[in-house]
Motif scaffolding. Sequence first.
Motif, PDB file in Angstrom:
ATOM      1  N   ALA A 143       0.855  -1.187   0.000  1.00  0.00           N
ATOM      2  CA  ALA A 143       0.000   0.000   0.000  1.00  0.00           C
ATOM      3  C   ALA A 143       0.891   1.237   0.000  1.00  0.00           C
ATOM      4  O   ALA A 143       1.865   1.297   0.763  1.00  0.00           O
ATOM      5  CB  ALA A 143      -0.907  -0.008   1.229  1.00  0.00           C
ATOM      6  N   ALA A 150       1.618  -4.906   3.587  1.00  0.00           N
ATOM      7  CA  ALA A 150       0.383  -5.223   4.312  1.00  0.00           C
ATOM      8  C   ALA A 150       0.175  -6.726   4.239  1.00  0.00           C
ATOM      9  O   ALA A 150       0.115  -7.300   3.151  1.00  0.00           O
ATOM     10  CB  ALA A 150      -0.803  -4.495   3.686  1.00  0.00           C
ATOM     11  N   ILE A 206      -6.162  -7.744   9.062  1.00  0.00           N
ATOM     12  CA  ILE A 206      -4.775  -7.345   8.833  1.00  0.00           C
ATOM     13  C   ILE A 206      -3.951  -7.784  10.032  1.00  0.00           C
ATOM     14  O   ILE A 206      -4.341  -7.584  11.183  1.00  0.00           O
ATOM     15  CB  ILE A 206      -4.646  -5.835   8.539  1.00  0.00           C
ATOM     16  CG1 ILE A 206      -3.219  -5.514   8.105  1.00  0.00           C
ATOM     17  CG2 ILE A 206      -5.107  -4.981   9.711  1.00  0.00           C
ATOM     18  CD1 ILE A 206      -3.072  -4.216   7.353  1.00  0.00           C
ATOM     19  N   PHE A 258       1.323  -4.387   9.243  1.00  0.00           N
ATOM     20  CA  PHE A 258       1.473  -3.302   8.289  1.00  0.00           C
ATOM     21  C   PHE A 258       2.798  -2.626   8.604  1.00  0.00           C
ATOM     22  O   PHE A 258       2.968  -2.028   9.666  1.00  0.00           O
ATOM     23  CB  PHE A 258       0.316  -2.300   8.387  1.00  0.00           C
ATOM     24  CG  PHE A 258       0.385  -1.220   7.348  1.00  0.00           C
ATOM     25  CD1 PHE A 258       0.239  -1.538   6.000  1.00  0.00           C
ATOM     26  CD2 PHE A 258       0.595   0.092   7.695  1.00  0.00           C
ATOM     27  CE1 PHE A 258       0.310  -0.546   5.022  1.00  0.00           C
ATOM     28  CE2 PHE A 258       0.659   1.092   6.733  1.00  0.00           C
ATOM     29  CZ  PHE A 258       0.515   0.769   5.392  1.00  0.00           C
ATOM     30  N   ALA A 290      -4.742  -5.136  -0.530  1.00  0.00           N
ATOM     31  CA  ALA A 290      -4.616  -3.912   0.261  1.00  0.00           C
ATOM     32  C   ALA A 290      -5.388  -2.741  -0.332  1.00  0.00           C
ATOM     33  O   ALA A 290      -5.210  -1.609   0.105  1.00  0.00           O
ATOM     34  CB  ALA A 290      -3.149  -3.544   0.412  1.00  0.00           C
TER      35      ALA A 290
END
Length: 185
Positions: A8, A17, A24, A27, A59
């Motif tokens: 991302a 990610a 998730i 990150f 993502a």
Amino acid sequence: MTFRYDFAPTPFGDALAVFSDEGIVRFDLSESEDPSVPWLLENVARELRAVPEPDPGAADELADLLDRYFDGAPIRFDEHLSLDWRLVDGFPRRALEAIGTIEWGETLSYGEVAVLAGHPGAARAVGSACRITPFSIIVPVHRVIRSDGSPGHYGAHPERKRFLLDLESGGRSVQRHRIGAGPAE
């Protein structure tokens, strides 16, 4: 459990990610110019004890939220994304969950977060939790500052922390919030 990854964009470069079936799970803002460097994914695979598979587009929702956030919208990522906390537990998790309650444009000291997390006097442990967060930006560890009001560090990039604090303050000085008191004037 399956794990997948995508990248991302952020103003600091593309970030890794990683997603599980539950949400998730990590990150990471890369320390490298190229976020696809093998060691970054290897570190995550070691932590997960599984190799995430590439999943272009995974993502996309996060990238949209990040775009809005970096455009100045007060995004609470946890209202839009499921967080899979498997990589952090105990006090670090309680500290990170407490940090997640700090509102856009406000800050708390490491000591104040320790109080919120149920361990007054554990300011250094809060700093450690911030350093190991699996959710850069998503859990706003940049909103945790030193007791003297100075920003402190953000990993090896204090300039990123200042950027995020400035973004959230809209160019104003960052609003200081103390536990048990209203917003600072």
